[in-house]
Scaffold this motif. Structure first.
Motif, PDB file in Angstrom:
ATOM      1  N   SER B 190     -34.573 -20.337   8.484  1.00 14.81           N
ATOM      2  CA  SER B 190     -34.961 -20.738   7.131  1.00 14.81           C
ATOM      3  C   SER B 190     -34.492 -22.151   6.814  1.00 14.81           C
ATOM      4  CB  SER B 190     -34.393 -19.730   6.123  1.00 14.81           C
ATOM      5  OG  SER B 190     -34.931 -19.954   4.847  1.00 14.81           O
ATOM      6  N   SER B 191     -33.207 -22.401   6.992  1.00  9.52           N
ATOM      7  CA  SER B 191     -32.667 -23.745   6.752  1.00  9.52           C
ATOM      8  C   SER B 191     -33.170 -24.747   7.775  1.00  9.52           C
ATOM      9  CB  SER B 191     -31.133 -23.728   6.806  1.00  9.52           C
ATOM     10  OG  SER B 191     -30.591 -23.678   5.515  1.00  9.52           O
ATOM     11  N   TYR B 192     -33.379 -24.257   8.981  1.00 12.61           N
ATOM     12  CA  TYR B 192     -33.905 -25.142  10.049  1.00 12.61           C
ATOM     13  C   TYR B 192     -35.281 -25.668   9.642  1.00 12.61           C
ATOM     14  CZ  TYR B 192     -36.055 -26.363  14.536  1.00 12.61           C
ATOM     15  OH  TYR B 192     -36.736 -27.007  15.552  1.00 12.61           O
ATOM     16  N   ASN B 302     -37.971 -17.926  -1.904  1.00 13.65           N
ATOM     17  CA  ASN B 302     -39.245 -17.695  -2.613  1.00 13.65           C
ATOM     18  C   ASN B 302     -39.086 -16.666  -3.743  1.00 13.65           C
ATOM     19  OD1 ASN B 302     -41.968 -18.105  -3.106  1.00 13.65           O
ATOM     20  ND2 ASN B 302     -42.585 -16.379  -1.817  1.00 13.65           N
ATOM     21  N   SER B 303     -38.048 -16.866  -4.526  1.00 12.78           N
ATOM     22  CA  SER B 303     -37.816 -15.953  -5.643  1.00 12.78           C
ATOM     23  C   SER B 303     -38.768 -16.251  -6.784  1.00 12.78           C
ATOM     24  CB  SER B 303     -36.384 -16.097  -6.136  1.00 12.78           C
ATOM     25  OG  SER B 303     -36.211 -17.387  -6.694  1.00 12.78           O
ATOM     26  N   TYR B 304     -38.822 -15.346  -7.756  1.00 10.99           N
ATOM     27  CA  TYR B 304     -39.725 -15.561  -8.886  1.00 10.99           C
ATOM     28  C   TYR B 304     -39.313 -16.779  -9.699  1.00 10.99           C
ATOM     29  CZ  TYR B 304     -36.311 -13.628 -12.149  1.00 10.99           C
ATOM     30  OH  TYR B 304     -35.193 -13.424 -12.892  1.00 10.99           O
ATOM     31  N   ILE B 305     -38.024 -17.115  -9.668  1.00  7.62           N
ATOM     32  CA  ILE B 305     -37.614 -18.287 -10.447  1.00  7.62           C
ATOM     33  C   ILE B 305     -38.142 -19.568  -9.820  1.00  7.62           C
ATOM     34  CG2 ILE B 305     -35.602 -17.148 -11.431  1.00  7.62           C
ATOM     35  CD1 ILE B 305     -33.832 -18.657  -9.485  1.00  7.62           C
ATOM     36  N   THR B 315     -40.023 -23.978  -1.128  1.00  4.18           N
ATOM     37  CA  THR B 315     -39.058 -22.943  -0.732  1.00  4.18           C
ATOM     38  C   THR B 315     -39.487 -22.271   0.578  1.00  4.18           C
ATOM     39  OG1 THR B 315     -37.932 -20.934  -1.522  1.00  4.18           O
ATOM     40  CG2 THR B 315     -40.231 -21.176  -2.135  1.00  4.18           C
ATOM     41  N   LEU B 316     -38.687 -21.331   1.064  1.00  5.47           N
ATOM     42  CA  LEU B 316     -38.982 -20.540   2.245  1.00  5.47           C
ATOM     43  C   LEU B 316     -39.081 -19.073   1.858  1.00  5.47           C
ATOM     44  CD1 LEU B 316     -39.022 -21.901   5.163  1.00  5.47           C
ATOM     45  CD2 LEU B 316     -37.746 -23.205   3.468  1.00  5.47           C
ATOM     46  N   ILE B 353     -43.112 -22.546   1.931  1.00  5.96           N
ATOM     47  CA  ILE B 353     -44.054 -22.522   0.820  1.00  5.96           C
ATOM     48  C   ILE B 353     -43.954 -23.850   0.097  1.00  5.96           C
ATOM     49  CG2 ILE B 353     -44.745 -21.376  -1.311  1.00  5.96           C
ATOM     50  CD1 ILE B 353     -44.889 -19.314   0.707  1.00  5.96           C
ATOM     51  N   GLU B 354     -45.015 -24.652   0.150  1.00  5.78           N
ATOM     52  CA  GLU B 354     -44.975 -25.981  -0.472  1.00  5.78           C
ATOM     53  C   GLU B 354     -45.030 -25.871  -1.979  1.00  5.78           C
ATOM     54  OE1 GLU B 354     -46.824 -28.741   3.101  1.00  5.78           O
ATOM     55  OE2 GLU B 354     -47.409 -29.031   0.995  1.00  5.78           O
ATOM     56  N   GLY B 355     -44.190 -26.728  -2.615  1.00  5.94           N
ATOM     57  CA  GLY B 355     -44.185 -26.816  -4.071  1.00  5.94           C
ATOM     58  C   GLY B 355     -44.339 -28.261  -4.495  1.00  5.94           C
ATOM     59  N   GLU B 356     -43.579 -28.632  -5.505  1.00  5.73           N
ATOM     60  CA  GLU B 356     -43.707 -29.978  -6.086  1.00  5.73           C
ATOM     61  C   GLU B 356     -42.424 -30.785  -5.970  1.00  5.73           C
ATOM     62  OE1 GLU B 356     -46.564 -29.104  -9.860  1.00  5.73           O
ATOM     63  OE2 GLU B 356     -44.585 -28.173  -9.873  1.00  5.73           O
TER      64      GLU B 356
END
Lengths: 382, 382
Positions: B190-192, B302-305, B315-316, B353-356
């Motif tokens: 995950s961190s990798y 990938n939490s709801y927050i 996130t992952l 998971i790509e975000g902003e």
DNA sequence: AATTGACATTTGTACGTACAAAAAATATAC
DNA sequence: GTATATTTTTTGTACGTACAAATGTCAATT
């Protein structure tokens, strides 16, 4: 399959924990139990011996067998455990995570631990959960009643809690047979406001979906009827669909049938809760009924599913997290000795949250006698 | 005058305590003891049963009766509660509702009840929860370890569960001191992947926020270091901020200090999880650091927050509900006797998971030796 | 050598009879 | 009405038979 002696152990233990046999009381003799349970005396003795080893019973030769106080002194370490038991019908669905968040948050502020069990609105599972909590010796309890509109044999356990001075409070509903503290949404008001909203939007053909085994169902129906009455609208039983926990699985099919039969009769529905409201949306999509053009829908409880659905459901607020906080607060205060001025009944007033599922019919409200045919004409124009 | 069974008890206990029968050894069969002591088999059984209750013996149908150690407790009897205990660090926050949903859903399919306790990542509360579960006699357990990266005196309880053949499985982490079954996200990976993503976006000044008391923290740090190594980037300890459960309350203050000190040193942060990631966003807003223009941020889980914040965090994934289902499935299968081919270690592979919150720096990556001054120039132009 | 099936062995549950020991109830004597 | 003796009741110990369920052993087969 349980051995016979285990059935006896469970039954006798249950009677002790629920207060049928109280501490110091003499239970029926071995001979009487033999006849009652249709087993041999040896089997009775095996059960009694094990319960004696666990501290529930104490036998005296020539005299009889008595309920011991050893188990109670074990579970009586209330201040040592610093644990509050919470029994809810569900844990991870609908509005329950929010309620539990409120409870947990408040308990953590006072360094109380939380022990949580769910009943799935099943009386047997509620019994098991209650026995667990009693057996361990929680300091207090927050309980959502199971099938609150029906008689529940587990009521004896609540009386036992009262007897042992274990503070408990009910949430969402209560047993009307008991004089117990509770925190509830004003369910009458919730459905009343929902129905009144539809009336104010010009709806006169309003149906209702109700849940018969929970007290909320009864009072939400009451609010519906009250608003109809105020608007001088007649209550029609055939415009009400009723279900319970056991028939919930068939709700989709029953809804399909109900909405098909009432396709030309209803312009709006007041639903028992958001979950049911969204199920109605789903069924209407199957039947080609346009929401809200052909049918307006109001749910209740302002759950996350109402806020996150494809179509934003019009709904009524439910205190959820705040109610959880208040319940935990009540129990904590009770445990800290300040029980005199704590309220025994608290109602939360609902507020309407507008969504996308209610259409106003006011434009065609000038002539009520032609309402239905005007609606059909309107439909053909789109 | 001593009853015969007491004579047997005393004699066998004496042989155990004196080492004639050693721990683990099989004593003579009921039939042999009957002949040796000239008593009925029932009398032999009564003696053995009492010695079993006291922890000296353990009987196994079809096999024989063995000398046990004295730590065996009465709660070793077979349970008929059909209840699975779940012990988690938290209940209503972060990814826990999803995990619990998975567990509850699977258990309900097999009509198992759920008993849930939380530890708040505190060893004492974990102890209390374990004692509750032991006391009640749950059929199986799903446990998220407490402070999994530190020594935990409660490990003795897990050994006791093993000894009593109470099936349990750990989730999210495990105690490396124990050989126990577990289900975990691949925290290294995950961190990798997070760090690698930032490297691929041109970042060379990458910080990390780590949690020291949980095993996840250790392995997420490991993945960060691994990706740095592959990119030939040097690991700088001063670019890592570490916290634990007790210092979490001061994280805001420590973050403020850390980010201020490293304002000109870091272009990106790999955060321990989404919660921390959003805390970094919050602090940057206070410090006037623009996200992702001045600082790119990646959370994990990938939490709801992460999905519902004002800015959508990159996130992952974390298996959450699926992992809950798999844990419940494992325990159920274990209880149904199919323990032979169940996996003892399961890792879930994370996906980005790509975000902003991540900005690409590739345009200015052509000359690495001037990277910092180019960034300062770039900043002055805006 | 490994696997499978049949059978033997051992513990677990459940029934029964018989007598002992202690407490409770009842009868008898004063 | 009270004290004492006797009887009844209730639990405790010990014996027995019978069958179920799980494990262990051994022989036959592949």
């Amino acid at each position: 399959m349980k051995p016979k002696y285990q059935v006896l152990i469970d039954d006798i233990k249950s009677k002790i924990l629920s207060g049928v046999y109280s501490v110091g009381e003499r239970i029926p003799t071995e001979s009487a139990l033999k006849d009652m349970y249709c087993v041999s005396r040896q089997t009775v003795r095996k059960a009694i011996l094990e319960l004696s080893n666990e501290g529930f019973l104490r036998s005296e030769k020539g005299s009889g067998t008595y309920v011991s106080n050893q188990y109670q002194s074990k579970s009586g370490r209330k201040s040592y455990n610093k644990t509050i038991g919470v029994i809810t019908t569900y844990i991870s669905d609908y509005i329950f995570p929010s309620i539990i968040r409120g409870i947990e948050g408040r308990l953590n502020e006072e360094n109380y631990s939380l022990l949580l069990a769910s009943t799935n609105n099943d009386v047997e599972q509620e019994k098991k959960a209650l026995e667990m909590m009693l057996s361990f010796g929680v300091d207090g309890l927050i309980i959502e009643p199971t099938k609150s509109n029906l008689f529940n044999p587990n009521i004896a356990y609540y009386l036992s809690f009262k007897e042992h001075d274990v503070p408990f409070i009910m949430i969402n509903a209560y047993y009307e047979e008991l004089d117990v503290p509770f925190l509830c949404l004003d369910d009458v008001q919730s459905s009343y406001l929902a129905t009144k909203e539809l009336v104010s939007k010009g709806h006169t053909q309003i149906g209702h979906i109700s849940k018969s085994d929970d007290l909320q169902g009864k009072y939400r129906m009451k609010g519906y009827i009250k608003a109809l009455g105020e608007a001088k609208l007649r209550f029609h039983p055939e415009k009400v669909l009723s279900f319970d926990t056991e028939t919930k699985l068939e709700l989709y099919i029953n809804l399909k049938k109900f909405l098909n039969e009432n396709r030309d009769e209803l312009t709006a529905m007041v639903c028992y809760n958001d979950e049911v409201g969204l199920e109605v949306v789903n069924v209407c999509r199957q039947l080609g009924i346009s929401i809200p053009d052909e049918l307006s829908i109001i749910g209740q409880d302002n759950s996350y599913i109402a806020r996150n659905a494809n179509i934003k459901l019009t709904t009524l607020t439910h205190p959820q997290e705040q109610m959880g906080r208040d319940a935990a607060d009540w129990v904590i205060k009770k445990l800290q000795g300040g029980g005199k001025d704590l309220p025994n009944e608290t109602y939360y007033h609902p507020v309407l949250i507008e969504g996308e599922t209610v259409k106003e019919l006011k434009k065609i409200n000038s002539c009520e006698s032609r309402q239905l045919s005007t609606r059909c004409l309107n439909k053909k124009m789109y």
